[in-house]
Scaffold this motif. Structure first.
Motif, mmCIF file in Angstrom:
data_model
loop_
_atom_site.group_PDB
_atom_site.id
_atom_site.type_symbol
_atom_site.label_atom_id
_atom_site.label_comp_id
_atom_site.label_asym_id
_atom_site.label_seq_id
_atom_site.Cartn_x
_atom_site.Cartn_y
_atom_site.Cartn_z
ATOM 1 N N HIS A 63 0.961 -1.019 -0.099
ATOM 2 C CA HIS A 63 0.052 0.071 0.088
ATOM 3 C C HIS A 63 1.000 1.253 -0.138
ATOM 4 C CE1 HIS A 63 -3.615 -2.499 1.132
ATOM 5 N NE2 HIS A 63 -2.903 -2.814 1.742
ATOM 6 N N MET A 64 0.833 2.355 -1.008
ATOM 7 C CA MET A 64 1.125 3.522 -0.919
ATOM 8 C C MET A 64 1.812 4.294 0.379
ATOM 9 S SD MET A 64 2.490 3.273 -3.862
ATOM 10 C CE MET A 64 2.401 2.387 -5.385
ATOM 11 N N GLU A 65 0.493 3.815 0.955
ATOM 12 C CA GLU A 65 -0.025 4.622 2.651
ATOM 13 C C GLU A 65 1.207 4.662 3.431
ATOM 14 O OE1 GLU A 65 -3.027 3.968 1.330
ATOM 15 O OE2 GLU A 65 -3.236 5.230 0.246
ATOM 16 N N GLY A 66 1.830 3.701 3.236
ATOM 17 C CA GLY A 66 2.826 3.110 3.677
ATOM 18 C C GLY A 66 2.340 1.926 5.435
ATOM 19 N N ASN A 67 1.259 1.845 5.113
ATOM 20 C CA ASN A 67 1.237 0.743 6.225
ATOM 21 C C ASN A 67 0.841 -0.383 5.781
ATOM 22 O OD1 ASN A 67 -1.274 1.397 3.890
ATOM 23 N ND2 ASN A 67 -2.896 0.822 5.637
ATOM 24 N N MET A 68 2.358 -1.215 5.350
ATOM 25 C CA MET A 68 2.308 -2.533 4.462
ATOM 26 C C MET A 68 2.070 -3.195 4.787
ATOM 27 S SD MET A 68 6.295 -1.592 2.125
ATOM 28 C CE MET A 68 6.652 -2.529 1.733
ATOM 29 N N THR A 69 1.728 -4.828 4.340
ATOM 30 C CA THR A 69 1.291 -6.238 5.016
ATOM 31 C C THR A 69 1.779 -7.157 4.126
ATOM 32 O OG1 THR A 69 -1.009 -6.082 4.146
ATOM 33 C CG2 THR A 69 -1.438 -4.830 5.336
ATOM 34 N N VAL A 70 1.767 -8.458 5.153
ATOM 35 C CA VAL A 70 2.359 -9.053 4.977
ATOM 36 C C VAL A 70 0.989 -10.362 5.018
ATOM 37 C CG1 VAL A 70 3.518 -11.110 5.644
ATOM 38 C CG2 VAL A 70 3.971 -8.970 6.488
ATOM 39 N N LYS A 71 0.737 -11.119 3.876
ATOM 40 C CA LYS A 71 -0.454 -11.668 3.736
ATOM 41 C C LYS A 71 0.082 -12.592 3.941
ATOM 42 C CE LYS A 71 -2.554 -8.565 2.072
ATOM 43 N NZ LYS A 71 -4.413 -8.355 3.096
ATOM 44 N N PRO A 72 -1.425 -13.807 4.822
ATOM 45 C CA PRO A 72 -1.545 -14.886 5.191
ATOM 46 C C PRO A 72 -0.965 -15.488 4.397
ATOM 47 C CG PRO A 72 -3.316 -13.952 5.976
ATOM 48 C CD PRO A 72 -2.312 -13.173 5.205
ATOM 49 N N ILE A 73 -0.276 -17.033 4.447
ATOM 50 C CA ILE A 73 0.120 -17.932 3.255
ATOM 51 C C ILE A 73 -0.453 -19.425 3.793
ATOM 52 C CG2 ILE A 73 2.183 -19.420 2.176
ATOM 53 C CD1 ILE A 73 3.587 -18.024 3.467
ATOM 54 N N ALA A 78 7.178 -21.801 3.115
ATOM 55 C CA ALA A 78 6.543 -20.388 3.984
ATOM 56 C C ALA A 78 7.698 -20.210 4.592
ATOM 57 C CB ALA A 78 5.633 -20.876 5.209
ATOM 58 N N ARG A 79 8.922 -20.532 5.413
ATOM 59 C CA ARG A 79 9.946 -20.230 5.483
ATOM 60 C C ARG A 79 10.499 -18.800 4.630
ATOM 61 N NH1 ARG A 79 13.417 -24.117 7.478
ATOM 62 N NH2 ARG A 79 13.024 -23.628 9.789
ATOM 63 N N SER A 80 10.820 -19.766 3.262
ATOM 64 C CA SER A 80 11.427 -19.145 2.236
ATOM 65 C C SER A 80 10.895 -18.270 2.080
ATOM 66 C CB SER A 80 11.314 -19.981 1.178
ATOM 67 O OG SER A 80 11.162 -20.243 0.456
ATOM 68 N N THR A 81 9.327 -18.399 2.041
ATOM 69 C CA THR A 81 8.672 -16.554 1.690
ATOM 70 C C THR A 81 8.143 -15.436 2.112
ATOM 71 O OG1 THR A 81 6.724 -18.476 0.602
ATOM 72 C CG2 THR A 81 6.418 -16.049 0.974
ATOM 73 N N TRP A 82 8.410 -16.203 3.933
ATOM 74 C CA TRP A 82 8.604 -14.858 4.603
ATOM 75 C C TRP A 82 9.787 -14.272 4.418
ATOM 76 C CZ3 TRP A 82 6.320 -18.054 8.318
ATOM 77 C CH2 TRP A 82 4.976 -18.176 8.356
ATOM 78 N N ILE A 83 11.374 -14.940 4.486
ATOM 79 C CA ILE A 83 12.058 -14.397 4.518
ATOM 80 C C ILE A 83 12.672 -13.807 2.606
ATOM 81 C CG2 ILE A 83 15.057 -14.826 3.907
ATOM 82 C CD1 ILE A 83 14.040 -17.088 5.902
ATOM 83 N N LYS A 84 11.783 -14.584 1.356
ATOM 84 C CA LYS A 84 12.016 -12.970 0.691
ATOM 85 C C LYS A 84 10.977 -12.144 0.671
ATOM 86 C CE LYS A 84 10.794 -14.261 -4.461
ATOM 87 N NZ LYS A 84 9.958 -14.609 -4.823
ATOM 88 N N GLN A 85 9.790 -12.150 1.017
ATOM 89 C CA GLN A 85 9.230 -10.793 1.676
ATOM 90 C C GLN A 85 10.221 -9.620 2.224
ATOM 91 O OE1 GLN A 85 5.498 -11.249 3.543
ATOM 92 N NE2 GLN A 85 4.120 -12.616 1.865
ATOM 93 N N LEU A 86 10.577 -10.216 2.889
ATOM 94 C CA LEU A 86 11.384 -9.731 4.230
ATOM 95 C C LEU A 86 12.417 -8.830 3.299
ATOM 96 C CD1 LEU A 86 12.070 -8.292 6.558
ATOM 97 C CD2 LEU A 86 13.299 -10.508 6.927
#
Length: 1169
Positions: free
Chosen positions: A950-960, A980-988
């Motif tokens: 989101h452009m407003e800055g309230n970025m979210t991590v969507k559930p897997i 899940a671990r690799s996805t979360w690390i990738k998102q980070l």
């Protein structure tokens, strides 16, 4: 005559086309039409009878007419020929000829030209519309008169009428060559007029004896020189032959004398006749001389000499007077040749007339000094020129229809005419002087040199007309709708003044205003009287209105406004007399105005508005005060002039006027500015002023510190401005002060330049102080300016003054200035560059700061960060391109600042990520689950939702979404927990990569990179920021991921335990349990507890950022569990039944045993128990 019958043709042919639209040869012209036309035309035009016209229609008539009607022929002539050879008393008879070619003969009385307007004649259209008809008269008179009449009365007026009706502007006419055509017409008209005005010089043909003629021809044929040997010898002594020759010679003398003694009265006729007479006489005399030089005349003279007839030969030339006459005519023609009279006679406008007069008199004055042309003839010649000038001027002015022209055109034309008259008068004065001088030189008998101009009356009429029309125009303007008198309308006097003035003018319009004859003058006087009668009524009405206006005027200004408005009418005596009663009133109001001027003067210059305006206009105080006093004096004079305008000359002779005059004179004495000037002069002499000392000085500021200043006294600047203005005001400034002012003026440009430069330098340094970040960038330019200041500290003003003096006398051929002047320019240039660079870098620096500040608040997207950094980089590139110093260090500092901001953003985003990741499974996540469930059903197979930011800055991590699935009786998790671990690390990493992958700002993008290793070593992104975290900020997200993975593993392990429902053999379980009912009971209890994992209404389990979906395996595990539970329960039932049976049997046995024992035995037995 009847026309031969032709085939009757309809109006249109079969195609609906008119016959004349078809080719020419398709329908030949019917000559009978032309015959009928001539029969009806010629009797009235040529006075021909039908009988005489029969000669016209001969055998060739049809052929001639057909040729004329076709394309080749353009014109055909009907010639009226007088029949010869008739008796003198018989009436003349005439015959007629039709011919395509024209010839001239005395017998041709009249010729009628029939000219086609089109290429061919159309039999269907009337011939009257297709033919031009032109009468050409012949006979005894020359054709000049009729041709002149055709051109002047027909062709030229028709052309002028067409051009006038079209009404294009003067420029348009010039482009189309219309003025040139008009000039050619005028020249043609003039040439024809000259031809009829010429005095005919009789042609002289010398009679030659036939014998002499034959002898000369015989000699010429044999190629020898004719002499008397070719004449028979007996004839040479034949007295009859000689007498005949003698008689011929006498007749020659008479005919030659008829030419040599020919003269004309110069006062009659025109100037062109006089000029042409002398030119023609010279040609005639040259012709006679040519005949006298012929072989025939020489032979006649030889014959007479041979016969000793010397009386005829010796005095022949003397008797004819030929030589004397030829010499005289030749000398006279020095004046007549190239006489520019045609320039006057063919002039089509007033400018050309004026130019032609200058040319004519220039020619006369020049040639009179060379030619012996008598002054007594020259005076009538000039008068004849005056007549031509008068006629030509009248013709041009009449063509303009002066009464009908607008006033501007009228005034312009008559001004030009008056100017031409003045030119004539000037030229006549010059001619008179030349004539007197020539008379004195030739010692001729004294005659009064006086030219009576023929145009005197026209000149007087023109002048009078101009003044009259000017007065009329003033009256017309004042009574017009815009001047306030026309609006009065019929209320005053019941008369429309504007209409009345127009009606009065209409009377004059109807007459020829330039007719200066006696009758014309009488007509003009009558018309003018009628005009004056009507205008008098208008004047009375104007007077009433004027008195009304003056009566209602509140002050002098309003009165003067009325006077200025109606000033144009005061030339009319009647109106002027009506306003004289306002004298006293106006004098009182002027006194008031003068009193106000007194008050204005008493307020003093320094406290007046003019003082502040003078400062704004750069006027020094003394000159300003003098100008102010002179303005008051001018205003006073204006008031006096106004009174004179209204009251007339000699107003100061009245008692009131005299008093007013004395007051104004006294006031003017007070306005004398000389004492102010003297006081200023005394003050300047008392002071010690000069241009000397160092160029710069250091000034101590009040608040502490020092400041650079220019060592130049501002009083010096004021001095030279005062001197300049005082000289303009015509004051005599002493030489010493003028020199001092000149020195100041010489140095002034450099002083002002230095002051401005130092001021700019100080302002620029203040700017640099206020913008601390740019000091490094402009340091080089600042150092350069400081070097220039250090250089200038040793220069003195004296150098500039002295240098200027030497430069005035020593020409600097190479154009170089002195080093001091060069220093001023260089210093100004250096400071100007410093200022420009500082202003430029401040703008860029502000843009950079704004972009850097925006980095802290912009949306957390690669695009936003890249855009801001690209702005910063573009500004740095511009700084690099413009060559600012210390850019590398400055950019390094800026980069550190940017790193700090980006590090804060990284810390914040990691915290945000952790907060999002660690979000508890609260109501929000529950609400999110349902749509996720739907998505999951649509996107089975473990496809993960793409990350949304989101452009407003309230970025979210969507559930897997993970699904527990069973396949081939094997339970497994899809996708596995490692995904899940690799996805979360990738998102980070992606979140961190937004900043870490940004390109660093560089200072050397415009440098040529030769050092490859150095270039490779420098870091181009912000990845190294990850090593700058002071605490364990970066450890926390990974720890959270591992915790979450462990939770998932623990939960999934419970589901995976159910795999044993398929893997275990029932017998193996039963054998393990054995016969221990306690074990069986414990198992059943555990089975019951374990059902809570899958025996539930929910189909998924949420762990915040991860959801385990077990819908697919839930039913099958339930069914399998039920089967197991049933088997174990049935086995447990069997085992329990058997155990109960055995227990029952043992109890029965014990009872039986107990029953069989006696009580005594039992008592003892009991002891054994």
């Amino acid at each position: 005559m009847s026309t031969p019958e032709g085939p009757s043709t309809p109006l249109t042919n079969s195609n609906g086309v008119l016959p004349h639209d078809s080719p020419v040869d398709a329908s030949p012209f019917d000559t009978s039409l032309f015959r009928s036309y001539l029969l009806s035309l010629l009797p009235p035009v040529l006075g021909a009878s039908p009988v005489e016209l029969e000669s016209l229609f001969d055998d060739e008539f049809d052929e001639r007419v057909s040729r004329f009607a076709a394309e080749g022929g353009g014109v055909i002539y009907v010639v009226k020929v007088k029949d010869e050879g008739e008796a003198e008393d018989a009436p003349p008879s005439f015959s007629f000829q039709l011919t395509p070619h024209l010839s001239y003969s005395q017998s041709h009385v009249t010729s009628l030209a029939l000219i086609k307007r089109g290429p061919t004649l159309d039999p269907l259209s009337p011939l009257a519309t297709q033919l031009h008809i032109l009468n050409l008269f012949g006979g005894d008179e020359t054709p000049y008169e009729s041709l002149h009449a055709v051109v002047s009365c027909g062709v030229k007026p028709w052309f002028d009428a067409f051009v006038g009706a079209r009404g294009s502007g003067k420029d348009g006419d010039t482009k189309m060559g219309i003025p040139m055509t008009k000039k050619k017409f005028a020249e043609l008209e003039l040439s024809l007029l000259h031809l009829q005005q010429n005095v005919e010089i009789p042609e002289t043909h010398l009679i030659i004896h036939p014998v002499i003629q034959r002898a000369v021809e015989q000699a010429q044929s044999s190629g020898t020189r004719p002499n008397i040997s070719h004449i028979p010898a007996k004839l040479l002594n034949d007295s009859t032959f000689l007498n005949t020759l003698h008689g011929h010679v006498n007749s020659w003398i008479k005919s030659i004398q008829a030419v040599t003694k020919l003269t004309r009265d110069v006062s009659s006729g025109t100037a062109s006749q006089e000029i042409n007479f002398w030119l023609s006489l010279e040609r005639a005399l040259e012709g006679i001389e040519a005949q006298l030089r012929s072989d025939e005349v020489n032979m006649v003279m030889d014959c007479l000499r041979n016969a000793k007839r010397f009386l005829a030969t010796v005095s022949f030339i003397a008797d004819t007077g030929l030589k004397t006459s030829t010499d005289l005519v030749h000398k006279y023609n020095q004046l007549m040749k190239d006489f520019p009279l045609n320039e006057l006679l063919s002039a089509t406008d007033l400018d050309k007339i004026q130019e032609s007069l200058v040319l004519i008199f220039g020619h006369i004055n020049r040639k009179l000094k060379l030619s012996p042309y008598p002054i007594r003839r020259a005076l009538p010649l000039v008068e004849a020129i005056s007549r031509d000038f008068n006629d030509q001027l009248l013709r041009v002015l009449t063509s303009h229809r002066l009464p009908y022209t607008p006033y501007e055109t009228f005034d312009r034309l008559l001004s030009l005419a008056m100017n031409i008259f003045r030119t004539w008068d000037d030229l006549i004065k010059e001619f008179t002087n030349v004539a007197r001088e020539v008379t004195r030189k030739r010692s001729e008998k004294f005659i009064p040199i006086k030219v009576v101009p023929a145009h005197a009356k026209l000149q007087e009429r023109t002048r009078y007309l101009r003044d009259w029309r000017k007065q009329h125009e003033q009256l017309a303007v004042m009574t017009g709708p815009t001047k306030g008198l026309g609006s009065v309308g019929k209320e005053v006097g019941g008369m429309d003044m504007e209409e009345e003035v127009k009606e009065a003018y209409e009377v004059v319009k109807r007459i020829d205003v330039l007719d200066v004859s006696v009758e014309g003058t009488e007509i003009w006087i009558t018309a003018e009287n009628a005009y004056n009668e009507r205008v008098a009524r208008v004047e009375n009405q104007i007077i009433a209105r004027l008195r009304d206006r003056l009566g209602t005027a509140r002050n002098a200004n309003e009165m003067f406004r009325v006077f200025s408005k109606f000033n144009a009418l005061f030339v009319r005596p009647k109106i002027r007399g009506a306003i004289q009663e306002y004298q006293t009133q106006l004098i009182d109001s002027v006194k008031e105005d003068i009193k106000r001027l007194h008050d204005k003067f008493k307020t003093q210059y320094r406290f007046s508005e003019a003082y502040h305006m003078s400062q704004m206009r750069d006027l020094p105080p003394i000159a300003g005060a003098i100008i102010w006093a002179r303005q008051i004096e001018r205003q006073l004079l204006t008031y006096m002039k106004r009174v004179e305008d209204v009251l007339g000359k000699g107003w100061e002779l009245y008692a009131e006027g005299q008093k007013l005059q004395s007051e104004s004179t006294a006031f003017r004495k007070k306005l004398d500015t000389r004492p102010v000037y003297e006081a200023w002069l005394h003050d300047i002499n008392r002071r010690d002023m000069g241009v000397n000392g160092r160029l710069f000085e250091i000034v101590r500021l009040r608040g502490g510190g020092y400041q650079l200043a220019v060592n130049f006294d501002p009083q010096i600047i004021t001095l030279f401005k005062e001197v300049r203005n005082l000289l303009w005001l015509n004051f005599q400034v002493p030489h010493a002060i003028t020199n001092m002012a000149k020195d100041a003026k010489r140095v002034y440009p450099h002083a002002v330049s230095l002051m401005e430069t130092v001021r700019t330098y100080g302002q620029t340094l203040d700017l640099v102080e206020n913008n601390k970040g740019i000091e490094w960038l402009v340091a080089e330019y600042r150092n350069e300016a400081q070097r220039m200041v250090a250089k200038g500290m040793n220069i003195r003003w004296d150098y500039f003054v002295n240098q200027y003096d030497t430069a005035r006398y020593v020409s600097s051929a190479d154009g170089r200035d002195s080093r001091h002047i060069q220093f001023v320019r260089e210093f100004a240039s250096v400071v100007s560059i410093l200022q420009d660079k500082t202003n430029s870098v401040i703008d860029l620096y502000r843009d950079i700061l704004r972009a850097v500040e925006d980095l802290a608040t912009c949306p957390y997207t690669t695009e936003a960060f890249s855009e801001l950094l690209s702005k910063v980089q573009a500004a740095i590139d511009r700084l690099n391109l413009e060559g600012y110093a210390n850019l590398e260090h400055w950019v390094a500092e800026l980069d550190k600042q940017i790193e700090g901001i980006l590090l804060q953003r990284l810390t914040h985003i990691i915290q945000t990520w952790c907060a999002e990741f660690d979000r508890s499974d609260d109501g929000d996540s529950r609400r999110d689950v349902i749509p996720l469930r739907d998505i999951t059903n649509k996107r089975r197979g473990g496809k993960v939702l793409k990350e949304e930011k989101h452009m407003e800055g309230n970025m979210t991590v969507k559930p897997i979404i993970h699904e527990i699935r069973i396949q081939n009786q094997v339970i497994f998790l899809d996708p596995p927990i490692e995904y899940a671990r690799s996805t979360w690390i990738k998102q980070l990493h992606e979140w961190l990569g937004v900043i870490c992958s940004l390109r660093r700002i560089q200072s050397s993008r415009y440098e040529i990179g030769l050092q490859m290793q150095g270039a490779a070593a420098s870091e181009t992104t912000y990845t190294s920021l990850l090593t700058h975290f002071a605490d364990s900020t970066l450890d926390r997200p990974f720890a959270l991921i591992e915790n979450k993975v462990q939770q998932l593993k623990d939960y999934v392990a419970k589901w995976l335990q159910f795999q044993s429902l398929w893997d275990l053999e029932a017998e193996y379980v039963f054998n393990r349990l054995g016969d221990s009912l306690a074990h069986w009971q414990q198992l059943l209890t555990e089975i019951k507890k374990a059902r809570s994992t899958f025996d539930t209404s929910e189909t998924q389990k949420s762990f915040g950022v991860c959801v385990i979906d077990y819908e697919q395996v839930q039913a099958r595990v339930n069914a399998k569990y039920d089967a197991w539970q049933r088997d174990i329960l049935s086995r447990f039932g069997v085992k329990l039944g058997n155990a109960m049976k055995e227990m029952h049997a043992s109890i029965l046995k014990a009872r039986n045993d107990l029953e069989h024992h006696s009580i005594e035995g039992l008592l003892g037995g009991t002891r054994r128990f």
